[in-house]
Scaffold this motif. Structure first.
Motif, mmCIF file in Angstrom:
data_model
loop_
_atom_site.group_PDB
_atom_site.id
_atom_site.type_symbol
_atom_site.label_atom_id
_atom_site.label_comp_id
_atom_site.label_asym_id
_atom_site.label_seq_id
_atom_site.Cartn_x
_atom_site.Cartn_y
_atom_site.Cartn_z
ATOM 1 N N ASN A 15 0.845 -1.191 0.000
ATOM 2 C CA ASN A 15 0.000 0.000 0.000
ATOM 3 C C ASN A 15 0.883 1.244 0.000
ATOM 4 N N SER A 16 1.510 1.492 -1.153
ATOM 5 C CA SER A 16 2.456 2.592 -1.218
ATOM 6 C C SER A 16 2.619 3.063 -2.655
ATOM 7 N N ARG A 17 2.907 4.353 -2.787
ATOM 8 C CA ARG A 17 3.210 4.918 -4.095
ATOM 9 C C ARG A 17 4.579 4.450 -4.576
ATOM 10 N N LYS B 202 9.065 14.931 -6.365
ATOM 11 C CA LYS B 202 8.089 13.851 -6.455
ATOM 12 C C LYS B 202 7.786 13.489 -7.913
ATOM 13 N N GLU B 203 7.735 14.518 -8.773
ATOM 14 C CA GLU B 203 7.431 14.261 -10.188
ATOM 15 C C GLU B 203 8.587 13.529 -10.876
ATOM 16 N N VAL B 204 9.813 13.907 -10.506
ATOM 17 C CA VAL B 204 10.982 13.233 -11.079
ATOM 18 C C VAL B 204 10.972 11.753 -10.667
ATOM 19 N N MET B 205 10.693 11.518 -9.391
ATOM 20 C CA MET B 205 10.657 10.140 -8.879
ATOM 21 C C MET B 205 9.586 9.314 -9.595
ATOM 22 N N ALA C 64 14.071 0.455 -8.767
ATOM 23 C CA ALA C 64 13.083 1.432 -8.284
ATOM 24 C C ALA C 64 13.770 2.566 -7.540
ATOM 25 N N VAL C 65 13.208 3.755 -7.706
ATOM 26 C CA VAL C 65 13.633 4.895 -6.901
ATOM 27 C C VAL C 65 12.724 4.925 -5.679
ATOM 28 N N VAL C 66 13.323 4.851 -4.479
ATOM 29 C CA VAL C 66 12.513 4.777 -3.264
ATOM 30 C C VAL C 66 12.640 6.037 -2.408
ATOM 31 N N GLY C 67 13.453 6.998 -2.860
ATOM 32 C CA GLY C 67 13.567 8.262 -2.145
ATOM 33 C C GLY C 67 14.212 9.289 -3.051
ATOM 34 N N ILE C 68 13.870 10.549 -2.852
ATOM 35 C CA ILE C 68 14.457 11.613 -3.678
ATOM 36 C C ILE C 68 14.460 12.913 -2.890
ATOM 37 N N GLU C 69 15.497 13.741 -3.078
ATOM 38 C CA GLU C 69 15.448 15.110 -2.567
ATOM 39 C C GLU C 69 16.338 15.988 -3.436
ATOM 40 N N GLU C 70 15.971 17.258 -3.510
ATOM 41 C CA GLU C 70 16.816 18.206 -4.217
ATOM 42 C C GLU C 70 17.906 18.641 -3.252
ATOM 43 N N VAL C 71 19.154 18.593 -3.707
ATOM 44 C CA VAL C 71 20.272 18.889 -2.814
ATOM 45 C C VAL C 71 21.120 20.019 -3.404
ATOM 46 N N SER C 72 22.065 20.501 -2.613
ATOM 47 C CA SER C 72 22.912 21.621 -3.063
ATOM 48 C C SER C 72 23.777 21.171 -4.228
ATOM 49 N N GLN C 73 24.243 22.136 -4.993
ATOM 50 C CA GLN C 73 25.077 21.842 -6.159
ATOM 51 C C GLN C 73 26.336 21.079 -5.778
#
Lengths: 246, 246
Positions: free
Chosen positions: A118-120, B75-78, B90-99
């Motif tokens: 149950n997860s995206r 979220k859209e990139v993921m 699978a990508v299970v996590g994402i964040e925008e980080v510093s350059q």
């Protein structure tokens, strides 16, 4: 005198058309076993499971038995089978039992498990064993509703079984619904289950969890005996036969 | 201005020739990502992982980053990546980080796990993720011996790395060896690992567990810097990259 062996079997059902031999198809779990048993015995040997599992359904604890003329001891039979079985089928237990033992007729109870992720976010390692849904489910509502299935009931509305002469009355001993990390896990124990029954019960409970079916509808659906009033058949990949009791 | 995205990746490495792109081969995890990123960006995008994983090695928490001109939010990139990735990545996590963030250069620690199924009986559901051995192992002996690898050491004898100019000194923070039901699970945490190092350490510890190498031999092997004195390279399928720390 033939020996009667009871074996406990694990399989990843993903590649197979289910347990039961279908005409000439070799792509069933029964056919895989019978080919090896014939090689071992030198003559055709029939194997009986506690029940069929459908195409794509998995097993952690399917039970089967076969009678064979053999000087082999249990451990040797198990090693022989595991040596020739494909890697997605394994014998994980064996014992010699009395001639009267029959894996289907002697069974008194079974436990099935159905896993919903149950997860995206997908999970690579469980992908072949879970049905994925991103919907929101009210777990406690499903838990409460599930209690209405417990006990002896006519499950005619919750099966794809077409033979109208066969009894559709079964006893469910317990239904557990638990959130385990990203999964919702349904566990059903009962004296027996009709064709597709676990998957239709799960489909119905998920509809309740989403608010599309009301818990109060269950006795009405049950009484109607009409398949089309119950929830959908959820996919096979989420289902596993966990245990057969004797 | 480009955005720099850090992603956490899961993969079942069984089908792939490892992380790193190899000439024209599309059968690497990096190549799978770059093909999708190019489609998304309209121009070639490079992706950097925290480190290569070899053919057949799995990941629960590989980390990678890429810079891309995009109006997309994380979220859209993921979702875009997961839509086009094969089901074993699978990508299970994402964040925008510093350059300044670079998944390899910024990493300060990693954790790997190696699973050994220590049983005569096969297990269908873990078969692609464990190395099977029926041998008997003295777990507490392995646990004690493993402590000699903890700390800063020259691991030249425990790598397949051929480049003699590169440093082979690494720091291991912790090695845990646990029996979990039918498995022996090795967990290694350190500031970095040389090519094949986790698999050779595991092969060496298993030899110690069987009594073929003595715990007292470890400092001798380490000092010699000779690969042939250490234990064998165990198969890739048991290895998973669990976590990368920053």
């Amino acid at each position: 005198m033939d020996k009667n062996f009871k074996i406990i079997i694990q399989y990843d059902g993903g590649r197979y058309q289910g347990w039961q031999k279908l005409g000439d198809s070799t792509n069933t779990i029964q056919a895989k076993f019978e080919a090896i048993l014939e090689k071992m015995a030198g003559y055709p040997v029939e194997i009986h499971a506690s029940g069929r599992t459908d195409a794509g359904v998995h097993a952690y604890g399917q039970v089967a038995n076969f009678k064979i003329q053999s000087t082999f001891r249990s451990k040797e039979v198990m090693d022989y089978l595991n040596q020739y079985l494909p890697e997605d089928i394994a014998v994980v237990g064996i014992e010699e039992v009395s001639q009267r033992f029959h894996s289907r007729l002697s069974a008194v109870g079974k436990t099935y498990r159905y896993r919903v992720r149950n997860s995206r976010i997908p999970d690579v390692f469980s992908r072949k064993y879970v049905f994925r849904s991103e919907d929101e489910f009210d777990i406690s509502l499903m838990q409460k509703a599930a209690q209405q299935f417990v006990g002896e009931h006519d499950f005619k509305a919750f099966t794809s079984q077409k033979k109208t002469k066969k009894s559709t009355i079964r006893t469910i001993e317990e239904i557990r619904i638990e959130r385990q990390q990203e999964e919702i896990v349904f566990t059903y124990s009962g004296n027996g289950f009709l064709h597709h029954m676990v998957r239709i019960l799960t489909g119905t409970l998920l509809e309740i969890g989403k608010g599309n079916i009301q818990p109060d509808d269950i006795p009405v659906i049950m009484k109607s005996g009409m398949r089309e009033k119950a929830g959908p058949l959820v996919p096979a990949l989420g289902l596993s036969l966990m245990e057969v009791r004797y």
